[in-house]
Scaffold this active site. Structure first.
Site, PDB file in Angstrom:
ATOM      1  N   CYS A  95      12.417 -38.104 -15.208  1.00 28.39           N
ATOM      2  CA  CYS A  95      11.046 -38.291 -15.704  1.00 28.39           C
ATOM      3  C   CYS A  95      10.271 -36.970 -15.672  1.00 28.39           C
ATOM      4  O   CYS A  95      10.004 -36.434 -14.601  1.00 28.39           O
ATOM      5  CB  CYS A  95      10.368 -39.347 -14.828  1.00 28.39           C
ATOM      6  SG  CYS A  95       8.592 -39.468 -15.019  1.00 28.39           S
ATOM      7  N   CYS A 108       6.967 -37.046 -13.821  1.00 29.39           N
ATOM      8  CA  CYS A 108       7.251 -37.155 -12.378  1.00 29.39           C
ATOM      9  C   CYS A 108       7.528 -35.770 -11.793  1.00 29.39           C
ATOM     10  O   CYS A 108       7.059 -35.446 -10.702  1.00 29.39           O
ATOM     11  CB  CYS A 108       8.454 -38.057 -12.127  1.00 29.39           C
ATOM     12  SG  CYS A 108       8.246 -39.750 -12.687  1.00 29.39           S
TER      13      CYS A 108
END
Length: 105
Positions: free
Chosen positions: A31, A34
């Site tokens: 991600c 993230c």
């Protein structure tokens, strides 16, 4: 780094075993947002050491925790107080927003 990696096996004991507020970052290795949030979470963990617990849950490794807390998009940040979720923030967040959520818990 002062963040704690939590798994299905360690999650409940960590969340319920402290009188401090807990910020949990639900994330995944693949991600992009993230990865951008990682340094922010690490900085918060250092700044709040002794006042709050800052933890991370890899949703790929602990999918059941993501399901339990309704995490449908990552990153998702959940603040816990006394073992209960009190605030949910979805998407990449600025450090000030996360710190305010911890302070309010």
């Amino acid at each position: 780094m002062n963040t704690i990696a939590l798994t299905t096996e360690t999650f409940d004991a960590a969340i319920q075993g402290t009188g401090q507020p807990v910020l949990v970052d639900f994330w995944a290795e693949w991600c992009g947002p993230c990865k951008m949030s990682g340094p922010v979470v690490d900085a918060l963990a250092t700044e709040w050491q002794g006042k709050a617990l800052v933890a991370k849950v890899d949703v790929d490794a602990s999918r059941d925790l993501a399901v339990r807390y309704g995490v449908q998009a990552i990153p998702t940040f959940i603040v816990f107080k006394d073992g209960k979720a009190v605030k949910v923030l979805r998407g990449a967040q600025d450090k000030r927003i996360l710190a305010e959520a911890l302070a309010a818990a």
